[in-house]
Design a protein around this motif. Structure first.
Motif: not given
Length: 85
Positions: A34-35, A37, A73, A76
């Motif tokens: 998210k923050n 990568r 993804e 995450k």
């Protein structure tokens, strides 16, 4: 250690969970999808993280070790599933 979950123990991101995507002698490179990568991982000293001993996402770890394409993804999702358990 590649593919293991780690929690930051120092800095402004204290308490944040990451996946170790790369390591060298003094540092580990962390991503959360998210923050931080995969194309710009967080560089952190080994002494400033705490490993989560309850295991890693084996499929994700295998992809990282073999340098197969991994997507943000996937990281995450692995962190989200880890936090639920």
């Amino acid at each position: 250690m590649i593919g293991m979950f780690a929690i930051s123990c120092a800095g402004h991101d204290k308490g944040q969970m990451y996946v170790i995507i790369k390591e060298d002698a003094d540092f580990v490179y962390l991503a959360d999808g998210k923050n931080k990568r995969l194309d710009n991982p967080k560089k952190k000293k080994r002494k400033h993280i705490q490993l989560v001993k309850a295991g890693a996402d084996e499929a994700l770890a295998e992809k990282l070790m073999q340098q197969v394409t991994v997507y943000d993804e996937e990281i995450k999702r692995a962190i989200k599933l880890k936090k639920k358990s």
